[in-house]
Design a protein around this motif. Structure first.
Motif, PDB file in Angstrom:
ATOM      1  N   GLU A   1     -68.515  47.080 111.463  1.00  0.00           N
ATOM      2  CA  GLU A   1     -67.570  46.952 110.358  1.00  0.00           C
ATOM      3  C   GLU A   1     -66.232  46.409 110.854  1.00  0.00           C
ATOM      4  N   VAL A   2     -65.686  45.450 110.127  1.00  0.00           N
ATOM      5  CA  VAL A   2     -64.425  44.816 110.514  1.00  0.00           C
ATOM      6  C   VAL A   2     -63.503  44.701 109.303  1.00  0.00           C
ATOM      7  N   LEU A   3     -62.207  44.615 109.579  1.00  0.00           N
ATOM      8  CA  LEU A   3     -61.209  44.282 108.572  1.00  0.00           C
ATOM      9  C   LEU A   3     -60.753  42.853 108.787  1.00  0.00           C
ATOM     10  N   ARG A   4     -60.448  42.177 107.714  1.00  0.00           N
ATOM     11  CA  ARG A   4     -60.096  40.765 107.772  1.00  0.00           C
ATOM     12  C   ARG A   4     -58.751  40.573 108.475  1.00  0.00           C
TER      13      ARG A   4
ATOM     14  N   GLY B   1     -65.607  28.912 106.440  1.00  0.00           N
ATOM     15  CA  GLY B   1     -65.643  29.328 107.831  1.00  0.00           C
ATOM     16  C   GLY B   1     -65.675  30.837 107.983  1.00  0.00           C
ATOM     17  N   TYR B   2     -64.905  31.539 107.146  1.00  0.00           N
ATOM     18  CA  TYR B   2     -64.914  33.004 107.231  1.00  0.00           C
ATOM     19  C   TYR B   2     -66.261  33.554 106.767  1.00  0.00           C
TER      20      TYR B   2
ATOM     21  N   THR C   1     -60.641  42.392 112.822  1.00  0.00           N
ATOM     22  CA  THR C   1     -60.398  43.525 113.721  1.00  0.00           C
ATOM     23  C   THR C   1     -61.450  44.598 113.451  1.00  0.00           C
ATOM     24  N   VAL C   2     -62.091  45.091 114.496  1.00  0.00           N
ATOM     25  CA  VAL C   2     -63.106  46.129 114.359  1.00  0.00           C
ATOM     26  C   VAL C   2     -62.472  47.394 113.799  1.00  0.00           C
TER      27      VAL C   2
ATOM     28  N   VAL D   1     -65.050  45.363 105.651  1.00  0.00           N
ATOM     29  CA  VAL D   1     -64.694  46.534 104.850  1.00  0.00           C
ATOM     30  C   VAL D   1     -63.215  46.457 104.522  1.00  0.00           C
ATOM     31  N   ASP D   2     -62.794  47.182 103.478  1.00  0.00           N
ATOM     32  CA  ASP D   2     -61.375  47.232 103.150  1.00  0.00           C
ATOM     33  C   ASP D   2     -60.773  48.510 103.735  1.00  0.00           C
ATOM     34  N   LEU D   3     -59.489  48.719 103.500  1.00  0.00           N
ATOM     35  CA  LEU D   3     -58.806  49.868 104.106  1.00  0.00           C
ATOM     36  C   LEU D   3     -59.375  51.193 103.623  1.00  0.00           C
ATOM     37  N   ALA D   4     -59.727  51.279 102.337  1.00  0.00           N
ATOM     38  CA  ALA D   4     -60.283  52.526 101.815  1.00  0.00           C
ATOM     39  C   ALA D   4     -61.628  52.829 102.462  1.00  0.00           C
TER      40      ALA D   4
END
Length: 335
Positions: free
Chosen positions: A192-195, A208-209, A287-288, A311-314
């Protein structure tokens, strides 16, 4: 800078076979030093590391051993309690198998042997009641191999090294992690990563993303405690170059890097591990998530593959809640 151990220390373990690169680590490592050029060091799999300590009655961050590939042998010089976590232990005490994810009492003269990890996973962790007694350097006992500091003389363990522990008279309470709380290991991981901070639309194109998330990334054989590198592949960027920062679109003016950042060095992606550079001039495309970083520590160089799930912050906070539950010793079984 260097702070000795407090309390009486006693020899507890002599290394017979140090393995590939066994090091002394603590958690969370050397925090607050990034502005001075230090990533924290510490275990690459903090989940298995902290769990091992909790099993033997230590604080979760007490110094223990990180054992990549699993091969390790040592004799004990004093009675204590140990726990081995990580992939299937294949460990013996005096030739008899002992379980992983469980506290095991040992006596002076006992011989511990761990074989090479044959199945999924890459790093095992060994905790000893009382912890490993080495001096603190910049607030941590973790080995930082790149800088040659911390741990035992700033290096990996060698044959005939003797490690000490803090003498404790605490009563032994043997614990075991229930199967439901143990992580599972594989050779193909979803992480899981955050953008960002350097994602689309300014750096990656939208396509690309999406390619980044859809692709299967193969771990390069050169991966280590500095970074997990992936085989290169063509990436689709939103710009033709880095302008004043450089000719490649992954170039930018120097900025700080986060632990677990996925760095684009041209068309080569690298997950920044505990001994990575703290800053530089390349884009960090994702970022992981903090609660998923343990998976990075179990990636086998040259073999495992990864897909990334955004994933998002929540959702990241929800993963943290699950991690805290897994690290609550009240949820362990008593033997």
């Amino acid at each position: 800078m260097t702070k000795p151990m407090s309390g009486k220390t006693i020899p507890v373990l002599e290394v017979i076979e140090p393995g590939l690169q066994t090091t002394v680590q603590d958690y969370p490592g050397r925090v607050g030093m990034q502005s001075m050029g230090f990533f924290p060091a510490g275990p690459v799999d903090p989940l298995a590391f902290q769990t091992a300590n909790l099993l033997v009655g230590n604080r979760a961050g007490t110094a223990g051993l990180e054992i990549p590939q699993g091969r390790f042998q040592a004799s004990f010089l004093h009675d204590c309690t140990i726990a081995i976590t990580g992939p299937d232990a294949d460990a013996t005490l005096n030739g008899e198998p002992i379980p992983g994810w469980e506290a095991v009492p040992v006596a002076a003269g006992d011989l511990l042997a761990c074989g090479i990890i044959a199945g999924p996973g890459y790093r095992r962790y060994l905790a000893i009641s009382g912890g490993i007694a080495v001096p603190e350097v910049f607030g941590s006992r973790s080995t930082f191999l790149v800088a040659g500091l911390g741990g035992l003389d700033g290096r990996a363990l060698e044959q005939a090294d003797v490690l000490e522990t803090v003498e404790t008279r605490e009563p032994r309470v043997l614990r075991r992690v229930p199967t439901s709380l143990r992580p599972s290991y594989t050779d193909h991981w979803e992480i899981e990563v955050l953008r960002g901070p350097h994602a689309d639309p300014d750096f990656f194109s939208e396509e690309g993303y999406r390619d980044f998330l859809d692709a299967v990334w193969r771990c390069d054989l050169s991966s280590d405690r500095v970074g997990v590198r992936f085989n290169p592949r063509r990436l689709r960027w939103a710009r033709a170059s880095g302008d004043i920062a450089g000719g490649h679109p992954s170039n930018l003016l120097d900025s700080s890097y986060p632990l677990g950042g996925i760095l684009a060095y041209g068309d080569v992606l690298t997950i920044l591990c505990p001994e990575a550079n703290t800053s530089g001039g390349f884009a960090v495309v994702a970022t992981v998530a903090h609660a998923s970083f343990w998976k990075v520590g179990q990636l086998r160089p040259g073999r495992d593959s990864v897909t990334f799930r955004e994933v998002d912050l929540a959702q990241a906070a929800g993963l943290d809640d699950r991690l805290e539950h897994a690290l609550d010793a009240r949820n362990f079984d008593r033997l």
